[in-house]
Scaffold this motif. Sequence first.
Motif, PDB file in Angstrom:
ATOM      1  N   GLN A  41       0.838  -1.203   0.000  1.00 45.78           N
ATOM      2  CA  GLN A  41       0.000   0.000   0.000  1.00 45.78           C
ATOM      3  C   GLN A  41       0.875   1.257   0.000  1.00 45.78           C
ATOM      4  O   GLN A  41       0.544   2.251  -0.643  1.00 45.78           O
ATOM      5  N   TYR A  42       1.991   1.208   0.694  1.00 42.36           N
ATOM      6  CA  TYR A  42       2.950   2.316   0.721  1.00 42.36           C
ATOM      7  C   TYR A  42       3.463   2.601  -0.694  1.00 42.36           C
ATOM      8  O   TYR A  42       3.556   3.759  -1.115  1.00 42.36           O
ATOM      9  N   MET A  45       0.777   4.372  -2.602  1.00 48.81           N
ATOM     10  CA  MET A  45       0.658   5.763  -2.148  1.00 48.81           C
ATOM     11  C   MET A  45       1.803   6.618  -2.693  1.00 48.81           C
ATOM     12  O   MET A  45       1.579   7.762  -3.113  1.00 48.81           O
ATOM     13  N   TRP A  49       1.392   9.994  -4.715  1.00 51.19           N
ATOM     14  CA  TRP A  49       1.953  11.257  -4.227  1.00 51.19           C
ATOM     15  C   TRP A  49       2.776  11.927  -5.319  1.00 51.19           C
ATOM     16  O   TRP A  49       2.845  13.136  -5.393  1.00 51.19           O
ATOM     17  N   LEU A  77      -7.157   0.551   0.527  1.00 49.49           N
ATOM     18  CA  LEU A  77      -6.772   1.956   0.720  1.00 49.49           C
ATOM     19  C   LEU A  77      -7.996   2.863   0.678  1.00 49.49           C
ATOM     20  O   LEU A  77      -8.063   3.865   1.400  1.00 49.49           O
ATOM     21  N   PHE A  82      -7.873   6.662   2.241  1.00 50.25           N
ATOM     22  CA  PHE A  82      -6.671   7.272   1.682  1.00 50.25           C
ATOM     23  C   PHE A  82      -6.795   7.587   0.191  1.00 50.25           C
ATOM     24  O   PHE A  82      -6.123   8.485  -0.308  1.00 50.25           O
ATOM     25  N   VAL A  83      -7.620   6.830  -0.515  1.00 52.00           N
ATOM     26  CA  VAL A  83      -7.799   7.063  -1.953  1.00 52.00           C
ATOM     27  C   VAL A  83      -9.277   7.006  -2.308  1.00 52.00           C
ATOM     28  O   VAL A  83     -10.102   6.490  -1.555  1.00 52.00           O
ATOM     29  N   LEU A  99      -6.032  10.718  -4.692  1.00 49.81           N
ATOM     30  CA  LEU A  99      -5.766  10.825  -3.256  1.00 49.81           C
ATOM     31  C   LEU A  99      -6.943  11.485  -2.560  1.00 49.81           C
ATOM     32  O   LEU A  99      -7.466  12.492  -3.031  1.00 49.81           O
ATOM     33  N   GLY A 103      -5.185  10.697   2.479  1.00 49.95           N
ATOM     34  CA  GLY A 103      -4.020  10.218   1.738  1.00 49.95           C
ATOM     35  C   GLY A 103      -2.973  11.297   1.559  1.00 49.95           C
ATOM     36  O   GLY A 103      -1.772  11.034   1.642  1.00 49.95           O
ATOM     37  N   GLN A 107       1.088  11.671   3.521  1.00 51.07           N
ATOM     38  CA  GLN A 107       2.371  11.934   2.874  1.00 51.07           C
ATOM     39  C   GLN A 107       3.351  12.625   3.816  1.00 51.07           C
ATOM     40  O   GLN A 107       4.534  12.299   3.828  1.00 51.07           O
TER      41      GLN A 107
END
Length: 144
Positions: A41-42, A45, A49, A77, A82-83, A99, A103, A107
């Motif tokens: 998931q990172y 993201m 970002w 997510l 987050f999304v 995002l 989300g 960041q």
Amino acid sequence: MENYHAPKLENQLCFPLYVIAKEIIGLYRPFLDELQITYSQYLVMMVLWEQDGLTVNQIGEKLYLDSGTLTPLLKKLEIKGFVIRKRKKEDERVVEVFLADNGRNLQQKACEIPAKMQERLNLTTEDLLELKGTVQKILNKIQK
């Protein structure tokens, strides 16, 4: 009789690469637990970002993941706030990912992770850049 032609684990490039990937991901875990996301998931993201509003296929191309792997990650997510996934109006088969405010806020917290990882690994910036360059060179040869 021992087979002297059998490949030895200690002589293989794949094994230390496999182990280091597994161990590095494990080192990320406590930092990502604080953010309530997994390593996969990172990665998603980080892609968003860099460029918000990508399609699922575009994210998959950047992460070398197919949509079957990516869709469950994106759903989780989205559940976490987050999304946001939206079907494209021009072609409803295409899903775009944006995002959410949460989300974007995540960041800021995630920006601390690279320095924490560098400290945890006790490597200089030069060491990390050299390692990344070598791994990228291998990836580039594989992708030809």
